[in-house]
Design a protein around this motif. Structure first.
Motif, PDB file in Angstrom:
ATOM      1  N   LEU A 115       4.645 -36.637   4.371  1.00 39.27           N
ATOM      2  CA  LEU A 115       4.362 -37.498   5.510  1.00 39.27           C
ATOM      3  C   LEU A 115       3.689 -38.757   4.993  1.00 39.27           C
ATOM      4  N   PHE A 116       4.005 -39.891   5.593  1.00 43.27           N
ATOM      5  CA  PHE A 116       3.426 -41.160   5.198  1.00 43.27           C
ATOM      6  C   PHE A 116       2.592 -41.690   6.359  1.00 43.27           C
ATOM      7  N   LEU A 117       1.395 -42.146   6.038  1.00 40.56           N
ATOM      8  CA  LEU A 117       0.471 -42.612   7.065  1.00 40.56           C
ATOM      9  C   LEU A 117      -0.263 -43.846   6.570  1.00 40.56           C
ATOM     10  N   THR A 118      -0.402 -44.825   7.450  1.00 44.98           N
ATOM     11  CA  THR A 118      -1.243 -45.980   7.179  1.00 44.98           C
ATOM     12  C   THR A 118      -2.443 -45.878   8.106  1.00 44.98           C
ATOM     13  N   LEU A 119      -3.631 -45.735   7.526  1.00 51.38           N
ATOM     14  CA  LEU A 119      -4.848 -45.635   8.318  1.00 51.38           C
ATOM     15  C   LEU A 119      -5.191 -46.980   8.931  1.00 51.38           C
ATOM     16  N   SER A 120      -6.061 -46.964   9.918  1.00 52.64           N
ATOM     17  CA  SER A 120      -6.426 -48.196  10.619  1.00 52.64           C
ATOM     18  C   SER A 120      -7.006 -49.257   9.685  1.00 52.64           C
ATOM     19  N   GLY A 121      -7.585 -48.862   8.568  1.00 49.92           N
ATOM     20  CA  GLY A 121      -8.120 -49.815   7.591  1.00 49.92           C
ATOM     21  C   GLY A 121      -7.076 -50.279   6.599  1.00 49.92           C
ATOM     22  N   ASP A 122      -5.788 -50.058   6.892  1.00 51.76           N
ATOM     23  CA  ASP A 122      -4.660 -50.449   6.050  1.00 51.76           C
ATOM     24  C   ASP A 122      -4.622 -49.683   4.727  1.00 51.76           C
TER      25      ASP A 122
ATOM     26  N   LEU B 151      -1.380 -43.634   2.795  1.00 56.93           N
ATOM     27  CA  LEU B 151      -1.505 -42.272   2.286  1.00 56.93           C
ATOM     28  C   LEU B 151      -0.166 -41.546   2.292  1.00 56.93           C
ATOM     29  N   ILE B 152      -0.074 -40.582   1.411  1.00 58.99           N
ATOM     30  CA  ILE B 152       1.025 -39.626   1.403  1.00 58.99           C
ATOM     31  C   ILE B 152       0.385 -38.260   1.614  1.00 58.99           C
ATOM     32  N   ILE B 153       0.895 -37.520   2.572  1.00 61.88           N
ATOM     33  CA  ILE B 153       0.373 -36.193   2.881  1.00 61.88           C
ATOM     34  C   ILE B 153       1.463 -35.189   2.550  1.00 61.88           C
ATOM     35  N   ILE B 154       1.144 -34.266   1.656  1.00 58.17           N
ATOM     36  CA  ILE B 154       2.152 -33.321   1.183  1.00 58.17           C
ATOM     37  C   ILE B 154       1.798 -31.907   1.630  1.00 58.17           C
TER      38      ILE B 154
END
Length: 114
Positions: A4-11, A14-17
């Motif tokens: 899963l790929f995620l961009t946090l609010s602080g830009d 992340l990659i979540i495996i």
């Protein structure tokens, strides 16, 4: 399962495996532990390509590793373990937990998130 790929609010990217994959009657069963890595977005392969899932029994030397989140009781009890070189803030770990919870509850494993 797909990362899963995620961009946090602080830009922060992340990659979540998901750490394990099991099948029940031919269908994927969602796991309870998720490793978190920095997504450098530099064209390099994601961490899953260079490292197999880990049982979290030893230190992870990967410089992009943030640790892992365990869903001990989905919907109510989560644990973020920062055993990598990097560390998420409490706000960031909450954002990751909310994201994973949403994906777990609503599907979307095959889609790139962000």
């Amino acid at each position: 399962m797909a990362p899963l790929f995620l961009t946090l609010s602080g830009d922060k990217h992340l990659i979540i495996i998901p750490d394990t994959q099991a099948h029940l009657n031919g269908h994927e069963v969602i796991t309870y532990t998720y490793s978190i890595y920095a997504d450098r977005q530099d064209g390099s392969p994601y961490p899953g390509m260079r490292m197999e899932s880990t049982l979290h029994l030893q230190d992870n030397p990967d410089p992009d590793y943030y640790g892992f989140i365990t869903f001990e009781k989905p919907g109510s009890l989560f644990t973020y373990t920062s055993d990598g070189k990097l560390e998420l803030t409490p706000e960031e770990s909450n954002e990751v937990i909310e994201f994973i919870s949403h994906v777990r509850d609503n599907g979307g494993w095959k889609l790139e998130q962000g």
